[in-house]
Scaffold this active site. Structure first.
Site, PDB file in Angstrom:
ATOM      1  N   LYS A  76      66.436 -10.441  37.628  1.00 13.08           N
ATOM      2  CA  LYS A  76      67.645 -10.030  36.909  1.00 13.08           C
ATOM      3  C   LYS A  76      67.406 -10.307  35.435  1.00 13.08           C
ATOM      4  O   LYS A  76      66.836 -11.348  35.071  1.00 13.08           O
ATOM      5  CB  LYS A  76      68.835 -10.840  37.437  1.00 13.08           C
ATOM      6  CG  LYS A  76      70.179 -10.457  36.820  1.00 13.08           C
ATOM      7  CD  LYS A  76      71.307 -11.268  37.445  1.00 13.08           C
ATOM      8  CE  LYS A  76      72.677 -10.849  36.926  1.00 13.08           C
ATOM      9  NZ  LYS A  76      73.778 -11.612  37.542  1.00 13.08           N
ATOM     10  N   SER A 151      77.513  -8.777  39.412  1.00 15.07           N
ATOM     11  CA  SER A 151      76.787  -8.270  38.271  1.00 15.07           C
ATOM     12  C   SER A 151      75.294  -8.070  38.529  1.00 15.07           C
ATOM     13  O   SER A 151      74.622  -7.432  37.733  1.00 15.07           O
ATOM     14  CB  SER A 151      76.945  -9.243  37.097  1.00 15.07           C
ATOM     15  OG  SER A 151      76.372 -10.493  37.426  1.00 15.07           O
ATOM     16  N   SER A 175      78.332 -12.726  42.103  1.00 13.05           N
ATOM     17  CA  SER A 175      77.378 -11.707  41.646  1.00 13.05           C
ATOM     18  C   SER A 175      76.065 -11.609  42.407  1.00 13.05           C
ATOM     19  O   SER A 175      75.301 -10.683  42.159  1.00 13.05           O
ATOM     20  CB  SER A 175      77.072 -11.908  40.171  1.00 13.05           C
ATOM     21  OG  SER A 175      78.110 -11.374  39.414  1.00 13.05           O
TER      22      SER A 175
END
Ligand code: GLN
Length: 484
Positions: A76, A151, A175
């Site tokens: 990420k 997210s 997330s």
């Protein structure tokens, strides 16, 4: 190979059936072909990846390389990665190349994992759909009209479409778990303090925790074993012995007590989600587990408490982006103050600004007691609810998300509707507990449904065992989107 588990990849690499360079090339080619549709990656750097893969091959050839050596992994874009752009999904950091590795990245690199690229995400991890990214929305591989969740939506879409064998994510309010649910993956948020936050760009420091997103509980166990560990550079990192999180995977489930929170099974859960969750619970009963009703009476306050605490911490954390030290600087300004204002006005998107405004407000003189302190008290009550529930059960289960993946654009103009996507996940972060999402079926439109598992503090190995046994008995986690 694209469907292989981490253990299978590890064996293939060790037996020289494939090299890390070949394996990495395979995934890089898939990224090249499918990323224009999915937008799951922000940065890919073929040369860097293949150079690292070459080193992994050399280490494997020399003998003594770790079990995960040579396996490609996506990060990420919230994790600082030396020499790679690290944008956090924001224009503010669009040109930031990190000079160092996050602790998690250091550990995974030391284990021999090869960096495949940096995945798209909601700006500064604020969102539940990946639509707040400066780099555009990510598409769900199961249906490209739908969001992948957020997210960590880029990581979720990348693994679901088999553009990467596994990825890292972060979970402040859901997330890792919510995008895992919406993309049919297994994702784990560890107990707060188990994974170092050093080099993980801060959103809400008392809630943020990194973790693995992968195809199975076994893969998550292997990755977590490599990414957890004490780090003196994170003041909330816990000094605990390193654990093998895969040690209990095969333990039988007979006698397991599953707590079902009354509040999670009340109205709010879509019918298709409920049907899949109920079927999963029936599977657990078949394996010898028993279910007991538990109460989490304050869980209804978790979303409001979170949307005071998380913005408060974010407003403080994001004050460092001032256009001076790093990050976007407005090209034109009249004086220092004007430079701060313009740099931040240009660098941050609407959702980030909204959170900074809310956070500044709830921390301001005269409102601090009314909002921030109240929210902290609620946070304690929520943690106490879980402590009481765990007196009656070993693991808590329920839905991860109230519904399956929604249309791109469906909630982007309604922040409160978006915030409610995390109604079942946020309490876990407020309490600091470990949580997981595992695929448990399909709902409307053939879209994946996630079952949430919540463990007691430091019970990751047990939770992974509970998830793994289910995955031995079912094949939801092996399904992959068609045409991909
Ligand atoms: N969706 C939640 C938010 O927008 C949680 C995000 C997260 O876990 N990073 O804050």
């Amino acid at each position: 190979m694209i469907k292989a588990s981490l253990r299978e990849l590890s064996a293939a690499l060790a037996q020289k059936k494939i090299s890390s360079v070949e394996l990495s090339t395979l995934f890089l080619e898939r990224i090249e072909r499918l990323n224009p549709t999915l937008n799951a990656f922000i940065s890919v750097d073929r040369d860097k990846t293949l150079a690292q893969a070459g080193q992994a091959d050399a280490a494997i050839a020399a003998g003594g390389a770790g079990a995960l050596a040579g396996i490609p992994l996506a990060y990420k874009d919230i994790f600082c990665t030396e020499g790679w752009a690290t944008t956090c999904g924001s224009k503010m950091l669009a040109n930031f190349v990190s000079p160092y590795d996050a602790h998690v990245v250091q550990l995974l690199k030391a284990a021999g994992l090869v960096t495949l690229g940096k995945t798209n995400m909601d700006e500064f991890a604020m969102g539940s759909s990946n639509e707040t990214s400066f780099f555009g929305p990510v598409r769900n591989p199961w249906d490209t009209a739908k969001v992948p969740g957020g997210s960590s939506g880029g990581s979720a879409a990348a693994v679901a479409a088999r553009l990467a064998p596994a990825a890292t994510g972060t979970d402040t309010g859901g997330s890792i778990r919510q995008p895992a649910a919406l993309c049919g993956l297994t994702g784990l948020k560890p107990t707060y303090g188990v994974v170092s936050r050093y080099g993980m760009i801060a959103f809400a420091s008392s809630l943020d925790q990194g973790g693995p997103m992968a195809k199975s509980a076994e893969d998550c166990a292997l990755l977590l074993s490599a990414m957890a560990g004490f780090d003196p550079r994170d003041s909330t990192s816990l000094a605990r012995p390193v654990e093998d999180y895969a040690r209990d995977l095969d333990q039988p489930l007979a006698g397991l007590k599953i707590g079902l929170p009354r509040e999670f099974f009340a109205e709010g859960m879509a019918d298709d989600v409920r049907a899949a969750v109920d079927a999963a619970l029936a599977e657990y009963r078949k394996a010898g587990a028993v279910t007991v009703e538990v109460g989490l009476p304050n869980s209804g306050l978790s979303v409001p408490a979170y949307y005071v605490i998380a913005p408060a911490e974010a407003s403080s954390n994001l004050s460092r982006f001032d256009g001076v030290r790093y990050g976007h600087r407005a090209p034109e300004y009249s004086d220092l103050f004007d430079m701060y204002c313009k740099s931040r006005a240009q660098g941050f998107g609407a959702e980030v600004k909204r959170r900074i405004l809310i956070g500044t407000y709830v921390l301001s003189h005269g409102y601090y007691d009314a909002y921030y302190l109240q929210a902290q008290k609620i946070r304690r009550l929520i943690a106490d609810d879980f402590a009481q529930a765990f007196e009656h059960c070993d693991v808590i289960m329920g839905p991860t998300s109230p519904g399956v993946a929604f249309d791109v654009g469906a909630k982007s103009d309604d922040p409160v509707a978006m915030y409610l996507s995390d109604i079942y996940t946020i309490a876990v972060n407020l309490a600091g507990l470990p949580g997981m999402s595992i695929p448990c079926g399909f709902g409307a439109g053939g879209l994946p449904v996630g079952l949430q598992l919540i463990g007691n503090y430091f019970d990751e190995a047990r939770m992974l065992n509970v998830a793994h046994r289910y995955q031995q008995a079912t094949d939801w986690h092996l399904r992959m989107p068609e045409d991909i």
